[in-house]
Write a protein that holds these residues in place. Structure first.
Motif, PDB file in Angstrom:
ATOM      1  N   LEU A  33       0.894  -1.103  -0.075  1.00 59.73           N
ATOM      2  CA  LEU A  33       0.007   0.002  -0.163  1.00 59.73           C
ATOM      3  C   LEU A  33       0.782   1.204   0.140  1.00 59.73           C
ATOM      4  O   LEU A  33       0.203   2.323  -0.440  1.00 59.73           O
ATOM      5  CB  LEU A  33      -1.047  -0.088   1.313  1.00 59.73           C
ATOM      6  N   THR A  34       2.118   1.180   0.465  1.00 58.51           N
ATOM      7  CA  THR A  34       2.869   2.288   0.350  1.00 58.51           C
ATOM      8  C   THR A  34       3.320   2.861  -0.788  1.00 58.51           C
ATOM      9  O   THR A  34       3.682   4.077  -1.037  1.00 58.51           O
ATOM     10  CB  THR A  34       4.309   2.046   1.341  1.00 58.51           C
ATOM     11  N   ALA A  35       2.918   1.974  -2.055  1.00 63.04           N
ATOM     12  CA  ALA A  35       3.468   2.325  -3.291  1.00 63.04           C
ATOM     13  C   ALA A  35       2.192   3.198  -3.906  1.00 63.04           C
ATOM     14  O   ALA A  35       2.229   3.727  -5.023  1.00 63.04           O
ATOM     15  CB  ALA A  35       3.407   1.224  -4.198  1.00 63.04           C
ATOM     16  N   VAL A  36       0.873   3.436  -3.131  1.00 63.54           N
ATOM     17  CA  VAL A  36      -0.343   4.019  -3.714  1.00 63.54           C
ATOM     18  C   VAL A  36      -0.261   5.297  -3.373  1.00 63.54           C
ATOM     19  O   VAL A  36      -0.001   5.833  -2.056  1.00 63.54           O
ATOM     20  CB  VAL A  36      -1.707   3.341  -3.253  1.00 63.54           C
ATOM     21  N   ASP A  37      -0.305   6.280  -4.387  1.00 67.30           N
ATOM     22  CA  ASP A  37      -0.330   7.662  -4.011  1.00 67.30           C
ATOM     23  C   ASP A  37      -1.630   8.105  -4.307  1.00 67.30           C
ATOM     24  O   ASP A  37      -2.199   8.003  -5.266  1.00 67.30           O
ATOM     25  CB  ASP A  37       0.545   8.441  -4.980  1.00 67.30           C
ATOM     26  N   PRO A  38      -2.569   8.589  -3.258  1.00 66.64           N
ATOM     27  CA  PRO A  38      -3.976   8.961  -3.456  1.00 66.64           C
ATOM     28  C   PRO A  38      -3.853  10.164  -4.380  1.00 66.64           C
ATOM     29  O   PRO A  38      -5.194  10.165  -4.892  1.00 66.64           O
ATOM     30  CB  PRO A  38      -4.366   9.333  -1.796  1.00 66.64           C
ATOM     31  N   ALA A  39      -3.019  11.099  -4.605  1.00 66.69           N
ATOM     32  CA  ALA A  39      -3.099  12.105  -5.395  1.00 66.69           C
ATOM     33  C   ALA A  39      -3.335  11.605  -6.975  1.00 66.69           C
ATOM     34  O   ALA A  39      -3.851  12.549  -7.579  1.00 66.69           O
ATOM     35  CB  ALA A  39      -2.023  13.114  -5.348  1.00 66.69           C
ATOM     36  N   PRO A  43     -11.450  10.361  -8.480  1.00 75.43           N
ATOM     37  CA  PRO A  43     -12.108  10.601  -7.204  1.00 75.43           C
ATOM     38  C   PRO A  43     -12.919   9.361  -6.984  1.00 75.43           C
ATOM     39  O   PRO A  43     -13.043   9.090  -5.857  1.00 75.43           O
ATOM     40  CB  PRO A  43     -13.404  11.876  -7.631  1.00 75.43           C
ATOM     41  N   GLU A  44     -13.587   8.579  -7.958  1.00 75.87           N
ATOM     42  CA  GLU A  44     -14.398   7.423  -7.847  1.00 75.87           C
ATOM     43  C   GLU A  44     -13.366   6.456  -6.922  1.00 75.87           C
ATOM     44  O   GLU A  44     -13.733   5.519  -5.969  1.00 75.87           O
ATOM     45  CB  GLU A  44     -15.079   6.878  -8.790  1.00 75.87           C
ATOM     46  N   THR A  45     -12.003   6.156  -7.608  1.00 78.08           N
ATOM     47  CA  THR A  45     -11.374   5.264  -7.184  1.00 78.08           C
ATOM     48  C   THR A  45     -10.784   5.525  -5.675  1.00 78.08           C
ATOM     49  O   THR A  45     -10.599   4.715  -4.884  1.00 78.08           O
ATOM     50  CB  THR A  45     -10.091   4.970  -8.129  1.00 78.08           C
ATOM     51  N   LEU A  46     -10.756   6.734  -5.578  1.00 72.50           N
ATOM     52  CA  LEU A  46     -10.018   7.310  -4.189  1.00 72.50           C
ATOM     53  C   LEU A  46     -10.985   6.856  -3.224  1.00 72.50           C
ATOM     54  O   LEU A  46     -10.653   6.188  -1.884  1.00 72.50           O
ATOM     55  CB  LEU A  46      -9.883   8.894  -4.055  1.00 72.50           C
ATOM     56  N   LEU A  47     -12.224   6.962  -3.524  1.00 67.54           N
ATOM     57  CA  LEU A  47     -13.341   6.478  -2.275  1.00 67.54           C
ATOM     58  C   LEU A  47     -13.482   5.158  -2.167  1.00 67.54           C
ATOM     59  O   LEU A  47     -13.538   4.646  -1.097  1.00 67.54           O
ATOM     60  CB  LEU A  47     -14.711   7.403  -2.750  1.00 67.54           C
ATOM     61  N   LYS A  48     -13.440   4.383  -3.246  1.00 70.05           N
ATOM     62  CA  LYS A  48     -13.510   3.022  -3.287  1.00 70.05           C
ATOM     63  C   LYS A  48     -12.211   2.463  -2.550  1.00 70.05           C
ATOM     64  O   LYS A  48     -12.273   1.424  -1.533  1.00 70.05           O
ATOM     65  CB  LYS A  48     -13.602   2.259  -4.485  1.00 70.05           C
ATOM     66  N   TYR A  49     -11.087   2.867  -2.598  1.00 65.50           N
ATOM     67  CA  TYR A  49      -9.968   2.478  -2.027  1.00 65.50           C
ATOM     68  C   TYR A  49      -9.922   2.972  -0.360  1.00 65.50           C
ATOM     69  O   TYR A  49      -9.659   2.146   0.369  1.00 65.50           O
ATOM     70  CB  TYR A  49      -8.649   3.135  -2.839  1.00 65.50           C
ATOM     71  N   THR A  50     -10.370   4.027  -0.295  1.00 71.07           N
ATOM     72  CA  THR A  50     -10.687   4.457   1.380  1.00 71.07           C
ATOM     73  C   THR A  50     -11.505   3.359   1.714  1.00 71.07           C
ATOM     74  O   THR A  50     -11.289   2.824   3.093  1.00 71.07           O
ATOM     75  CB  THR A  50     -11.056   5.938   1.246  1.00 71.07           C
ATOM     76  N   GLY A  51     -12.317   3.062   1.238  1.00 68.53           N
ATOM     77  CA  GLY A  51     -13.411   2.330   1.777  1.00 68.53           C
ATOM     78  C   GLY A  51     -13.038   0.833   1.972  1.00 68.53           C
ATOM     79  O   GLY A  51     -13.044   0.120   3.028  1.00 68.53           O
ATOM     80  N   LEU A  52     -11.956   0.403   0.967  1.00 73.17           N
ATOM     81  CA  LEU A  52     -11.604  -1.054   1.235  1.00 73.17           C
ATOM     82  C   LEU A  52     -10.662  -1.030   2.284  1.00 73.17           C
ATOM     83  O   LEU A  52     -10.608  -2.001   3.140  1.00 73.17           O
ATOM     84  CB  LEU A  52     -10.994  -1.352  -0.184  1.00 73.17           C
TER      85      LEU A  52
END
Length: 291
Positions: A33-39, A43-52
């Motif tokens: 997960l450290t390789a994932v940059d939220p920026a 928008p849709e993927t950010l919310l899905k990723y946060t929910g997961l």
């Protein structure tokens, strides 16, 4: 008998190895997960990723509640210095959990409190007993709810357990869990709102309630001192009814507004002002004598 002991030891060793392997695999996968940059996410993927990640967090919290519940069971006070917490130099299961995980004390206490109501129990005769809130325990174990929701539900409903009808408490627990998970086709209720709903159920389950005893009111006293950045200190707290009566009488006597004859200034204000000037006057002014 000897073979049975060997079989039990072997099974325990296999369970130990499996638990450590699974936890290490999860940790290794989570490190990606450290390789994932939220920026960089839409928008849709950010919310899905946060929910997961929220789902993962709830699973971990549920596992930790079970863990601290078992730590508490193995640290029973009857075990004395042979208890798990004592053998590791900790005064309590909460302190041991805090030491192992690195969480702050209040967080460790929350886990321990939830575990008390949701972990499997053992009777005085050694027989297994279900959790106090079995439905919540199951939801925690499955990762359907997390620590916040479980705490809001169990800590609130637990206050009426001695007086409410068990079947009614079970029904309230089921309804609250449904609200927390969105099982009734509505948006899941956040933990703070869930606590408010649970309090409403408590009123229905135990409309009369129980007045706290004098001893309980006395034990509820507290004094909170908090330092502020500017060097001052804020004070707050709770007084017992007896202490509150003394303070109330004193403040009423000191602050009553009784203007003196021919004066618009209350006597108490004049007295207080004189005392304040006396206290705040420079020491040299207080000790010097007229020339």
């Amino acid at each position: 008998m000897h073979n049975s002991a060997l079989d039990a030891s072997s099974a325990a060793g296999e369970a130990d190895a499996a638990a450590v392997r699974i936890a290490e695999d999860v940790l290794s996968a989570a490190a990606e997960l450290t390789a994932v940059d939220p920026a960089e996410l839409s928008p849709e993927t950010l919310l899905k990723y946060t929910g997961l990640l929220g789902n993962i967090g709830r699973l971990i919290e549920g596992r930790q509640v079970l863990n601290v519940g078992d730590i508490a069971r193995r640290s029973d006070t009857d075990a004395g210095m042979e208890g798990l917490a004592a053998r590791h130099g900790s005064a309590s299961p909460t302190a041991l959990f805090e030491k192992i995980t690195g969480v702050k004390n209040s967080t460790a206490y929350r886990y321990t409190s939830v575990a008390k109501h949701t972990a499997p129990r053992v009777s005085d005769t050694g027989l297994p007993l279900p959790a106090v809130f079995e439905q919540t325990s199951e939801a925690l174990s499955e990762g359907t709810i997390g620590l916040d929701a479980a705490e809001a539900l169990t800590s609130t409903l637990a206050t009426v357990l001695p007086r409410a009808v068990p079947e009614h408490v079970d029904e309230a627990e089921a309804l609250l869990l449904g609200n927390a998970t969105g099982a009734f086709g509505k948006v899941p209720v956040a933990a703070d709102n869930l606590r408010l709903q649970a309090k409403a159920f408590c009123t229905a389950l135990d409309p009369d309630g129980v007045e706290p005893t004098d001893e309980e009111l006395h034990q509820s006293r507290r004094l909170n001192l908090r330092s502020r950045p500017d060097g001052t200190m804020s004070i707050s707290g709770v007084l017992s009814p007896h202490q509150a009566a003394i303070i109330t009488r004193s403040s009423t006597h000191t602050c009553r507004l009784e203007p003196d004859q021919g004066s618009s200034t209350p006597k108490s204000y004049e007295t207080a002002a004189k005392k304040k000037r006396s206290v705040l006057a420079p020491r040299s002014a207080q000790t010097s004598s007229p020339q």
